[in-house]
Write a protein that holds these residues in place. Structure first.
Motif, PDB file in Angstrom:
ATOM      1  N   ASP A  93       2.516  -9.921 -14.593  1.00 42.62           N
ATOM      2  CA  ASP A  93       1.763 -11.164 -14.363  1.00 42.62           C
ATOM      3  C   ASP A  93       2.566 -12.120 -13.488  1.00 42.62           C
ATOM      4  N   ALA A  94       3.873 -12.155 -13.721  1.00 40.98           N
ATOM      5  CA  ALA A  94       4.746 -13.126 -13.060  1.00 40.98           C
ATOM      6  C   ALA A  94       4.851 -12.896 -11.554  1.00 40.98           C
ATOM      7  N   THR A  95       4.532 -11.701 -11.077  1.00 40.96           N
ATOM      8  CA  THR A  95       4.662 -11.405  -9.645  1.00 40.96           C
ATOM      9  C   THR A  95       3.305 -11.090  -9.008  1.00 40.96           C
ATOM     10  N   GLY A  96       2.242 -11.657  -9.583  1.00 40.84           N
ATOM     11  CA  GLY A  96       0.912 -11.493  -9.002  1.00 40.84           C
ATOM     12  C   GLY A  96       0.201 -10.245  -9.454  1.00 40.84           C
ATOM     13  N   GLY A  97       0.760  -9.566 -10.453  1.00 41.16           N
ATOM     14  CA  GLY A  97       0.147  -8.350 -10.972  1.00 41.16           C
ATOM     15  C   GLY A  97      -0.389  -8.535 -12.371  1.00 41.16           C
ATOM     16  N   SER A  98      -0.307  -7.494 -13.162  1.00 38.09           N
ATOM     17  CA  SER A  98      -0.849  -7.513 -14.518  1.00 38.09           C
ATOM     18  C   SER A  98       0.089  -6.726 -15.425  1.00 38.09           C
ATOM     19  N   ASP A  99       0.546  -7.382 -16.497  1.00 37.00           N
ATOM     20  CA  ASP A  99       1.516  -6.730 -17.407  1.00 37.00           C
ATOM     21  C   ASP A  99       0.986  -5.415 -17.979  1.00 37.00           C
ATOM     22  N   ALA A 100       1.881  -4.450 -18.133  1.00 40.02           N
ATOM     23  CA  ALA A 100       1.524  -3.163 -18.739  1.00 40.02           C
ATOM     24  C   ALA A 100       1.163  -3.349 -20.209  1.00 40.02           C
ATOM     25  N   TRP A 101       0.233  -2.577 -20.682  1.00 34.16           N
ATOM     26  CA  TRP A 101       0.021  -2.436 -22.113  1.00 34.16           C
ATOM     27  C   TRP A 101       1.077  -1.453 -22.619  1.00 34.16           C
ATOM     28  N   PRO A 102       1.402  -1.483 -23.926  1.00 32.62           N
ATOM     29  CA  PRO A 102       2.510  -0.657 -24.439  1.00 32.62           C
ATOM     30  C   PRO A 102       2.429   0.783 -23.938  1.00 32.62           C
ATOM     31  N   THR A 103       3.465   1.160 -23.200  1.00 29.53           N
ATOM     32  CA  THR A 103       3.381   2.395 -22.428  1.00 29.53           C
ATOM     33  C   THR A 103       3.610   3.641 -23.281  1.00 29.53           C
ATOM     34  N   ASP A 104       3.914   3.441 -24.577  1.00 30.61           N
ATOM     35  CA  ASP A 104       3.990   4.594 -25.477  1.00 30.61           C
ATOM     36  C   ASP A 104       2.631   4.894 -26.104  1.00 30.61           C
ATOM     37  N   ARG A 105       1.644   4.022 -25.846  1.00 31.08           N
ATOM     38  CA  ARG A 105       0.309   4.222 -26.429  1.00 31.08           C
ATOM     39  C   ARG A 105      -0.803   4.300 -25.416  1.00 31.08           C
ATOM     40  N   VAL A 114       0.150   3.370   1.528  1.00 31.30           N
ATOM     41  CA  VAL A 114       0.550   4.301   0.461  1.00 31.30           C
ATOM     42  C   VAL A 114      -0.656   4.607  -0.417  1.00 31.30           C
ATOM     43  N   LEU A 115      -0.899   5.893  -0.671  1.00 29.45           N
ATOM     44  CA  LEU A 115      -2.059   6.279  -1.491  1.00 29.45           C
ATOM     45  C   LEU A 115      -1.831   5.991  -2.966  1.00 29.45           C
ATOM     46  N   GLY A 116      -0.603   6.176  -3.406  1.00 29.17           N
ATOM     47  CA  GLY A 116      -0.325   5.962  -4.817  1.00 29.17           C
ATOM     48  C   GLY A 116       1.110   6.315  -5.138  1.00 29.17           C
ATOM     49  N   TYR A 117       1.579   5.888  -6.305  1.00 32.96           N
ATOM     50  CA  TYR A 117       2.886   6.331  -6.785  1.00 32.96           C
ATOM     51  C   TYR A 117       2.915   6.262  -8.303  1.00 32.96           C
ATOM     52  N   ALA A 118       3.879   6.964  -8.868  1.00 27.17           N
ATOM     53  CA  ALA A 118       3.948   7.087 -10.325  1.00 27.17           C
ATOM     54  C   ALA A 118       5.385   6.984 -10.776  1.00 27.17           C
ATOM     55  N   GLN A 119       5.574   6.616 -12.044  1.00 23.88           N
ATOM     56  CA  GLN A 119       6.904   6.654 -12.633  1.00 23.88           C
ATOM     57  C   GLN A 119       7.009   7.913 -13.492  1.00 23.88           C
ATOM     58  N   PHE A 120       8.093   8.652 -13.307  1.00 25.47           N
ATOM     59  CA  PHE A 120       8.333   9.861 -14.101  1.00 25.47           C
ATOM     60  C   PHE A 120       8.705   9.478 -15.537  1.00 25.47           C
ATOM     61  N   ASP A 156       8.509  -0.983 -19.213  1.00 24.07           N
ATOM     62  CA  ASP A 156       7.562  -1.992 -18.723  1.00 24.07           C
ATOM     63  C   ASP A 156       6.967  -1.671 -17.357  1.00 24.07           C
ATOM     64  N   THR A 157       7.489  -0.671 -16.677  1.00 30.25           N
ATOM     65  CA  THR A 157       6.897  -0.280 -15.393  1.00 30.25           C
ATOM     66  C   THR A 157       6.295   1.122 -15.430  1.00 30.25           C
ATOM     67  N   ASP A 158       6.162   1.677 -16.624  1.00 33.16           N
ATOM     68  CA  ASP A 158       5.639   3.035 -16.758  1.00 33.16           C
ATOM     69  C   ASP A 158       4.152   3.088 -16.397  1.00 33.16           C
ATOM     70  N   GLY A 159       3.758   4.120 -15.692  1.00 30.35           N
ATOM     71  CA  GLY A 159       2.350   4.283 -15.354  1.00 30.35           C
ATOM     72  C   GLY A 159       2.155   4.714 -13.916  1.00 30.35           C
ATOM     73  N   VAL A 160       0.939   4.498 -13.433  1.00 30.14           N
ATOM     74  CA  VAL A 160       0.514   5.025 -12.142  1.00 30.14           C
ATOM     75  C   VAL A 160      -0.168   3.927 -11.345  1.00 30.14           C
ATOM     76  N   VAL A 161       0.085   3.884 -10.042  1.00 28.46           N
ATOM     77  CA  VAL A 161      -0.544   2.902  -9.155  1.00 28.46           C
ATOM     78  C   VAL A 161      -1.355   3.657  -8.100  1.00 28.46           C
ATOM     79  N   ILE A 162      -2.577   3.215  -7.856  1.00 27.41           N
ATOM     80  CA  ILE A 162      -3.440   3.881  -6.883  1.00 27.41           C
ATOM     81  C   ILE A 162      -4.026   2.850  -5.914  1.00 27.41           C
ATOM     82  N   LEU A 163      -4.019   3.203  -4.635  1.00 25.19           N
ATOM     83  CA  LEU A 163      -4.643   2.394  -3.593  1.00 25.19           C
ATOM     84  C   LEU A 163      -6.149   2.275  -3.860  1.00 25.19           C
ATOM     85  N   THR A 164      -6.692   1.072  -3.713  1.00 27.41           N
ATOM     86  CA  THR A 164      -8.109   0.838  -4.019  1.00 27.41           C
ATOM     87  C   THR A 164      -9.025   1.832  -3.299  1.00 27.41           C
TER      88      THR A 164
END
Ligand code: ARG
Ligand code: ZN
Ligand code: CA
Length: 248
Positions: free
Chosen positions: A97-109, A121-127, A133-141
């Motif tokens: 939220d602090a950098t113009g985005g949206s905070d992750a929901w608990p990434t273990d659930r 960039v089409l997309g990227y992911a965290q292994f 707090d940065t776990d997950g996947v980002v996709i170009l609209t």
């Protein structure tokens, strides 16, 4: 593991222009592609060359938009946020939220899926194993789902399939080395020299992998969405091991 794993998914839609505030239908179309691809129910798997049909695997993973938020309240699994950031990059700013985005929901659930402008960039992911707090996947609209703003040749939802593959610990099938020394640590995917793009013709032989050549129909190559149509048994096994570690 043999049983089906269902992954509650939250989609963070970040928009700075109205067209980026994508429709429910476009979001649902992406969830449907993920479910088809990770269960080997995608219709285009008929395009797998005969030599590999025996390797096509059901990963036994399905995705459902979250119906419960982190506090236990009801949700449709979609967060929509207007942002002043007209284009994000691979620096994770969309995840706070602090950098113009949206905070992750608990990434273990939850699987967190951010949809935003990523430039070229089409997309990227965290292994698995990275910061929570940065776990997950980002996709170009414009590479998300199969309707609305989805744009050819990345309009069949395969960017998310590819990135969720990374999120479940899959590597690119050429092993990211471009000299035949790289490996994806999966035995049933042929060693390949470098990524394939567009729509290659079969077979494309590199690294002594003839007669069948590179498995450019695999979701973990770089071909067009219409070309990538399968995970292998070895990849499915690796993803399920990652699910055990992630605790899903
Ligand atoms: N370049 C991205 C990555 O390495 C994704 C490529 C996805 N390709 C596609 N046809 N959708 O993660
Ligand atoms: Zn990739
Ligand atoms: Ca391999």
């Amino acid at each position: 593991r043999q049983q089906l794993t269902t992954i509650p998914t939250v989609v963070h839609v970040l928009w700075s222009s109205d067209d980026q505030n994508i429709s429910q239908d476009q979001i649902q179309s992406q969830i449907e592609v993920l479910n088809a691809d990770f269960r080997a129910q995608n219709k285009d798997k008929v395009d797998v060359p005969d030599c590999w049909t025996g390797l096509v695997a059901d990963a036994n993973v399905e995705f459902v938009l979250a119906s419960t938020d982190p506090d236990g309240g009801a949700t449709d699994g979609i967060i929509r946020k207007r942002t002043d950031v007209t284009s994000f990059t691979v620096n994770d700013r969309m995840k706070s939220d602090a950098t113009g985005g949206s905070d992750a929901w608990p990434t273990d659930r939850y699987l967190n899926l951010w949809v935003c402008n990523l430039g070229d960039v089409l997309g990227y992911a965290q292994f698995p194993g990275g910061p929570a707090d940065t776990d997950g996947v980002v996709i170009l609209t414009s590479a998300f789902g199969t309707s609305g703003t989805a744009t050819a040749p990345y309009d069949l939802g395969r960017t998310a399939t590819h990135e969720v593959g990374h999120w479940l610990n899959l590597r690119h099938i050429w092993g990211d080395k471009n000299d035949c020394s790289g490996s994806d640590e999966v035995d049933d995917t042929p060693t390949a020299r470098r990524p394939n793009f567009g729509r290659p013709t079969f077979p494309h032989v590199t690294c002594g992998n003839g007669p069948n050549g590179d498995m450019f129909v695999n979701y973990m190559d770089y071909t067009d969405d219409a070309v990538m149509v399968m995970f292998t048994a070895g990849q499915a096994e690796r993803m399920n091991a990652a699910l055990d570690i992630r605790g899903f």
